[in-house]
Write a protein that holds these residues in place. Structure first.
Motif, PDB file in Angstrom:
ATOM      1  N   GLY A  24       5.210   4.103   3.680  1.00 19.19           N
ATOM      2  CA  GLY A  24       3.975   4.406   2.878  1.00 19.19           C
ATOM      3  C   GLY A  24       2.465   5.001   3.398  1.00 19.19           C
ATOM      4  O   GLY A  24       1.776   5.358   2.677  1.00 19.19           O
ATOM      5  N   ARG A  89      -5.482   2.572   2.249  1.00 20.77           N
ATOM      6  CA  ARG A  89      -4.256   2.119   1.849  1.00 20.77           C
ATOM      7  C   ARG A  89      -3.409   3.060   0.562  1.00 20.77           C
ATOM      8  O   ARG A  89      -3.993   2.791  -0.998  1.00 20.77           O
ATOM      9  N   LYS A  91      -0.876   4.603  -1.808  1.00 19.26           N
ATOM     10  CA  LYS A  91       0.275   4.097  -2.397  1.00 19.26           C
ATOM     11  C   LYS A  91       1.720   5.430  -3.116  1.00 19.26           C
ATOM     12  O   LYS A  91       0.625   7.017  -3.351  1.00 19.26           O
TER      13      LYS A  91
END
Length: 172
Positions: A24, A89, A91
């Motif tokens: 990721g 983070r 995606k």
């Protein structure tokens, strides 16, 4: 366990694990490491200034998130100026969520996009919390020719979105 028994210590990753990148995080893994450079700042309501800066991006291979810390200092004296930390983070769909807490107690929640091929990350504030004057921010990070750079824009109660900070870095 009673209060006298120490809590178990989580296992530390082996040296080989440190090089493993969570899938990721892979599209923006070029950020990982420590970067140092210089920047310039200004705004219609303040005098222009120059500063030194260090960024650090790290992660654990078991989590699809990057931990981020930043600190700046006056070039002339080395005196600390600003610090912030947070989490990035990415995606799988090319979007990214970032949360940053600043030493001034201001908090930014940013959302945006990343382009893995062009190595560009564009962030727009969704929320600027605990800020009496700042209403909106944008941050654009770009990796090109071995250098990382960014441009930060800011809007306040009295000023529309305006360039505020610009810096470039080399990896240590």
């Amino acid at each position: 366990m009673d209060n006298l028994t120490p809590s178990p210590v989580p296992p530390q990753p082996a040296a080989a694990d440190a090089a493993v990148v969570h899938p990721g995080v892979a599209p923006i893994s070029y950020l990982l490491g420590t970067w140092r450079g210089q920047g310039e700042g200004g705004f219609p309501t303040i005098n222009s200034f120059s500063y030194g800066e260090e960024l650090h991006f790290s992660h654990h291979s078991s989590k699809p998130v990057i931990a981020y810390t930043q600190k700046t200092w006056k070039l002339s004296s080395g005196e600390p100026m600003h610090a912030e930390s947070g989490y990035w983070r990415p995606k799988p769909d090319g979007t990214i969520e970032v949360v940053i807490a600043q030493s001034t107690a201001l908090v930014e929640v940013l959302k945006g996009t990343y382009n893995a091929e062009e190595k560009v990350i564009k962030l727009q504030s969704e929320l600027v919390g605990n800020a009496s004057k700042v209403k909106e921010t944008t941050r654009v990070f770009q990796f090109n020719g071995g250098e990382l750079s960014y441009v930060v824009q800011m809007a306040t109660n009295s000023t529309s979105l305006t360039p505020h900070l610009r810096a470039s870095f080399k990896k240590l």
